[in-house]
Design an enzyme around this catalytic site. Structure first.
Site, PDB file in Angstrom:
ATOM      1  N   LYS A   1       1.182  -1.109   0.561  1.00 24.32           N
ATOM      2  CA  LYS A   1      -0.115  -0.304   0.340  1.00 24.32           C
ATOM      3  C   LYS A   1       0.631   1.054   0.081  1.00 24.32           C
ATOM      4  CE  LYS A   1      -3.547  -2.643   2.413  1.00 24.32           C
ATOM      5  NZ  LYS A   1      -4.322  -2.998   3.734  1.00 24.32           N
TER       6      LYS A   1
ATOM      7  N   GLN B   1      -4.784  -1.133   9.861  1.00 19.37           N
ATOM      8  CA  GLN B   1      -3.817  -2.647   8.875  1.00 19.37           C
ATOM      9  C   GLN B   1      -4.785  -3.842   9.723  1.00 19.37           C
ATOM     10  OE1 GLN B   1      -3.107  -3.344   6.513  1.00 19.37           O
ATOM     11  NE2 GLN B   1      -4.182  -5.459   5.936  1.00 19.37           N
TER      12      GLN B   1
ATOM     13  N   ASP C   1     -11.223   2.579   4.142  1.00 18.45           N
ATOM     14  CA  ASP C   1     -11.613   1.232   4.112  1.00 18.45           C
ATOM     15  C   ASP C   1     -12.960   0.841   4.031  1.00 18.45           C
ATOM     16  OD1 ASP C   1      -9.097  -0.756   3.791  1.00 18.45           O
ATOM     17  OD2 ASP C   1      -8.950  -1.015   6.094  1.00 18.45           O
TER      18      ASP C   1
END
Ligand code: NDP
Length: 315
Positions: free
Chosen positions: A54, A98, A124
């Site tokens: 990422k 994460q 997200d």
């Protein structure tokens, strides 16, 4: 018949190229790049790899990406404090925590952390406000993996409207939002899970079959209608030579990979499915790269929306 392989790596490259131009434009207009804050707690090896991917993708797209690292011993309060700081940061338009968080933080830690992220920075798409918007078909930030699947279908010329879609898996991050995105695009959707009866028969009704289960090569020939599009979201690491021998035919490149590295990736879909499916995503190189591309897109969109809000309504 041999399935058309849907190359996610290539499509993701294309999307990132398109995004790079928009990122440059944003930078010129606002004197700074779109910014992403990534929070990583603990040392989970798979998470380390995902986060590295990422950060690299953000840098390549011309974005700012900052990694906030916390030790596995960190408390939930410490993670929430980092999220709070990023919520207030003028330089960060997107925040990603994460998953998984260290088990010691408790069973509800992830939910508490996702709930604490400013919905406008929730790249997200896990915050209940963004989930609600997705349900109402007015999402601005939808979860990256299922969004990547939609993008992949669109860019591969696979018709979603009117198609019969079956999603195996009902997790909050993949299965459920996948089903909603397909429904919003006018597919007729069935969602399957661990209690579904006659799973193979249900799956075999699909024109578009999405497997998001996390069980190596579970989807076999009998699950797939000839000519169907099969999207393999699963990422499973095999470390046992017997499993590799059982799943991959002799001569498959995975045997050499396993000999070299001692492990190999396989999706939720058995390789034999390539003989009946019309189109199929590979693992690796299918859905995974699209997930990261969608994260970059969400970050750009969050940044653009934030600056538009800051400037107020046009006169
Ligand atoms: P979860 O474990 O959260 O969910 C798995 C789902 O599969 C559950 O809904 C579960 O049902 C269902 N399931 C489990 N066993 C069976 C079975 N025998 N038959 C039918 N359904 C079953 O996983 P995730 O959704 O987070 O991830 C799924 C896979 O996708 C994993 O391999 C993960 O690594 C991968 N992944 C890949 C990404 C990418 O970018 N390529 C991103 C995210 C995930 P129930 O609800 O009843 O328990």
């Amino acid at each position: 018949m041999s399935a058309r392989i849907l190359n996610g790596t290539l499509l993701a490259q294309q999307i990132r190229g398109e995004l790079a131009a928009a990122v440059m434009d944003f930078h010129q207009r606002h004197g700074r790049p779109p910014g992403l804050g990534i929070v990583l707690a603990g040392e989970d090896p798979a998470s380390e790899i995902y986060v590295r991917g990422k950060l690299k993708a953000a840098a390549e797209a011309g974005m700012r990406a900052d990694l906030e690292r916390l030790p596995a011993s960190a408390s939930l309060r410490e993670v929430l404090a980092v999220v709070d700081r990023l919520n207030r940061s003028p330089l960060h338009d997107g925040i990603l925590v994460q998953s998984p968080l260290p088990a010691g933080m408790g069973a509800t830690a992830e939910q508490q952390v996702f709930d604490a992220i400013d919905p406008a920075k929730d790249v997200d798409g896990f915050h209940p406000v963004n989930v609600g918007r997705l349900v109402q078909n007015r999402a601005t930030l939808a979860p990256c993996t299922p969004s990547g699947v939609i993008e992949l279908l669109d860019r591969s010329g696979i018709e979603i409207a009117g198609a019969r879609a079956v999603v195996i898996g009902r997790s909050e991050i993949v299965g459920k939002p996948m089903a909603l995105l397909l429904l919003n695009r006018h597919a007729t959707v069935t969602v399957c899970h661990s209690r579904t009866k006659e799973l193979a028969d249900v799956a075999a009704t699909a024109d578009i079959l999405v497997a998001a289960v996390g069980r190596p090569a579970m989807v076999r020939l009998g699950f797939v209608k000839p000519g169907a599009t099969v999207i393999d979201v699963g990422v499973n690491r095999l470390t046992d030579a017997a499993d590799v021998a059982r799943i991959f035919p002799p001569g498959a490149p995975q045997h050499a990979t396993f000999a070299r590295r001692g492990s190999v990736l396989v999706g939720d879909v058995h390789p034999e499915v390539a003989d009946v499916a019309g189109a199929l995503t590979p693992v690796p190189g299918g859905v995974g790269p699209l997930t990261i591309a969608m994260l970059m897109r969400n970050t750009l969109h969050a940044a653009q929306a934030r600056m538009a809000r800051a400037q107020g309504p046009a006169a």
